[in-house]
Design a protein around this motif. Structure first.
Motif, PDB file in Angstrom:
ATOM      1  N   LEU A 215      32.420  30.540  41.432  1.00 37.30           N
ATOM      2  CA  LEU A 215      31.915  31.912  41.487  1.00 37.30           C
ATOM      3  C   LEU A 215      31.622  32.320  42.928  1.00 37.30           C
ATOM      4  O   LEU A 215      31.929  33.441  43.337  1.00 37.30           O
ATOM      5  CB  LEU A 215      30.653  32.034  40.632  1.00 37.30           C
ATOM      6  N   ILE A 216      31.051  31.415  43.712  1.00 37.80           N
ATOM      7  CA  ILE A 216      30.777  31.704  45.125  1.00 37.80           C
ATOM      8  C   ILE A 216      32.072  32.037  45.856  1.00 37.80           C
ATOM      9  O   ILE A 216      32.132  32.974  46.667  1.00 37.80           O
ATOM     10  CB  ILE A 216      30.059  30.511  45.788  1.00 37.80           C
ATOM     11  N   GLU A 217      33.129  31.283  45.579  1.00 40.23           N
ATOM     12  CA  GLU A 217      34.428  31.556  46.211  1.00 40.23           C
ATOM     13  C   GLU A 217      34.940  32.936  45.813  1.00 40.23           C
ATOM     14  O   GLU A 217      35.491  33.674  46.644  1.00 40.23           O
ATOM     15  CB  GLU A 217      35.432  30.487  45.816  1.00 40.23           C
ATOM     16  N   SER A 218      34.773  33.294  44.548  1.00 41.84           N
ATOM     17  CA  SER A 218      35.230  34.607  44.078  1.00 41.84           C
ATOM     18  C   SER A 218      34.454  35.728  44.745  1.00 41.84           C
ATOM     19  O   SER A 218      35.024  36.759  45.129  1.00 41.84           O
ATOM     20  CB  SER A 218      35.073  34.704  42.552  1.00 41.84           C
ATOM     21  N   ILE A 219      33.142  35.534  44.896  1.00 41.02           N
ATOM     22  CA  ILE A 219      32.313  36.553  45.551  1.00 41.02           C
ATOM     23  C   ILE A 219      32.721  36.713  47.004  1.00 41.02           C
ATOM     24  O   ILE A 219      32.834  37.831  47.524  1.00 41.02           O
ATOM     25  CB  ILE A 219      30.825  36.178  45.442  1.00 41.02           C
ATOM     26  N   ALA A 220      32.963  35.585  47.664  1.00 33.88           N
ATOM     27  CA  ALA A 220      33.350  35.628  49.080  1.00 33.88           C
ATOM     28  C   ALA A 220      34.670  36.358  49.284  1.00 33.88           C
ATOM     29  O   ALA A 220      34.916  36.935  50.344  1.00 33.88           O
ATOM     30  CB  ALA A 220      33.437  34.208  49.637  1.00 33.88           C
ATOM     31  N   ALA A 221      35.524  36.342  48.265  1.00 35.85           N
ATOM     32  CA  ALA A 221      36.840  36.971  48.371  1.00 35.85           C
ATOM     33  C   ALA A 221      36.786  38.480  48.134  1.00 35.85           C
ATOM     34  O   ALA A 221      37.775  39.184  48.367  1.00 35.85           O
ATOM     35  CB  ALA A 221      37.814  36.327  47.390  1.00 35.85           C
ATOM     36  N   THR A 222      35.656  38.996  47.656  1.00 32.64           N
ATOM     37  CA  THR A 222      35.550  40.435  47.416  1.00 32.64           C
ATOM     38  C   THR A 222      35.307  41.177  48.720  1.00 32.64           C
ATOM     39  O   THR A 222      34.790  40.616  49.683  1.00 32.64           O
ATOM     40  CB  THR A 222      34.403  40.763  46.441  1.00 32.64           C
ATOM     41  N   GLU A 223      35.668  42.443  48.738  1.00 34.01           N
ATOM     42  CA  GLU A 223      35.413  43.286  49.906  1.00 34.01           C
ATOM     43  C   GLU A 223      34.056  43.956  49.727  1.00 34.01           C
ATOM     44  O   GLU A 223      33.941  44.965  49.035  1.00 34.01           O
ATOM     45  CB  GLU A 223      36.525  44.317  50.071  1.00 34.01           C
TER      46      GLU A 223
END
Length: 203
Positions: free
Chosen positions: A65-73
């Protein structure tokens, strides 16, 4: 070193097998060992208990989930927080069987080490909530430990309501977003107040 690497490989095989199995059926350690291709004793030797295995799997899901959040703009910590709530809800909807079994075990009121799990959840959300203060989106007088703990308790209640099938994913997402927004609004600065009000008005 080789022994350590082998144990890590077996751990990952077990966690991957658990993730697949939990989508379709309640988990037994015997069935898990078969699916992972290890002896029946190995899951116990590596994790100790089924609950400890679930905690380890939950931590892997949090890392994803942290990786997914980091990938958001996201322009700032407030955007990241709302992205986190949205992405968490979407992942739960995609893997509902897995998450229901995890939460039913990890957050059960009589579960061993529940206090430890609350602290683990607090550490996870600290990574998203503390930047609100650092970026000037919350008042410098904010008691961040209290703010984070209250958010975790709000979230835990919503997760258990969903686990018990009393609410669906849209209701869970709305409840968590609304609760966070209301709490943040009481501590908002000029940089965040109007945005928080817009979220509340949008429902």
């Amino acid at each position: 070193m080789r022994l350590h690497a082998g144990a890590e490989r077996r751990k990952q095989s077990i966690l991957q097998a658990a993730r697949i199995l939990l989508q379709a059926e309640p988990l037994s350690m015997r069935r898990l060992a078969e699916a992972a291709g290890v002896s029946q004793a190995t899951p116990y030797n590596l994790f100790g208990t089924k609950r400890r295995l679930y905690v380890a799997l939950h931590r892997e899901l949090e890392a994803e989930l942290i990786e997914s959040i980091a990938a958001t703009e996201s322009r700032d910590a407030l955007d990241r927080m709302y992205s986190a709530i949205r992405l968490m809800a979407a992942r739960m909807e995609r893997e509902a069987g897995l998450y229901r079994e995890l939460f039913a075990t990890i957050y059960a009121s009589d579960a061993e080490d529940q206090g430890e799990q609350v602290e683990t959840a607090t550490a996870f959300w600290d990574g998203l909530l503390l930047p609100l203060l650092a970026e000037g989106l919350l008042s410098p007088d904010t008691d961040m430990p209290a703010f984070t703990h209250n958010f975790v308790y709000l979230l835990s209640g919503a997760l258990m309501a969903w686990t018990d099938r009393r609410i669906d994913i849209p209701a869970l997402e709305n409840a968590v977003r609304y609760g966070f927004t209301l709490a943040a609004l009481a501590l908002a600065t000029d940089l965040s107040r109007d945005r928080l009000l817009r979220v509340l008005r949008a429902g």
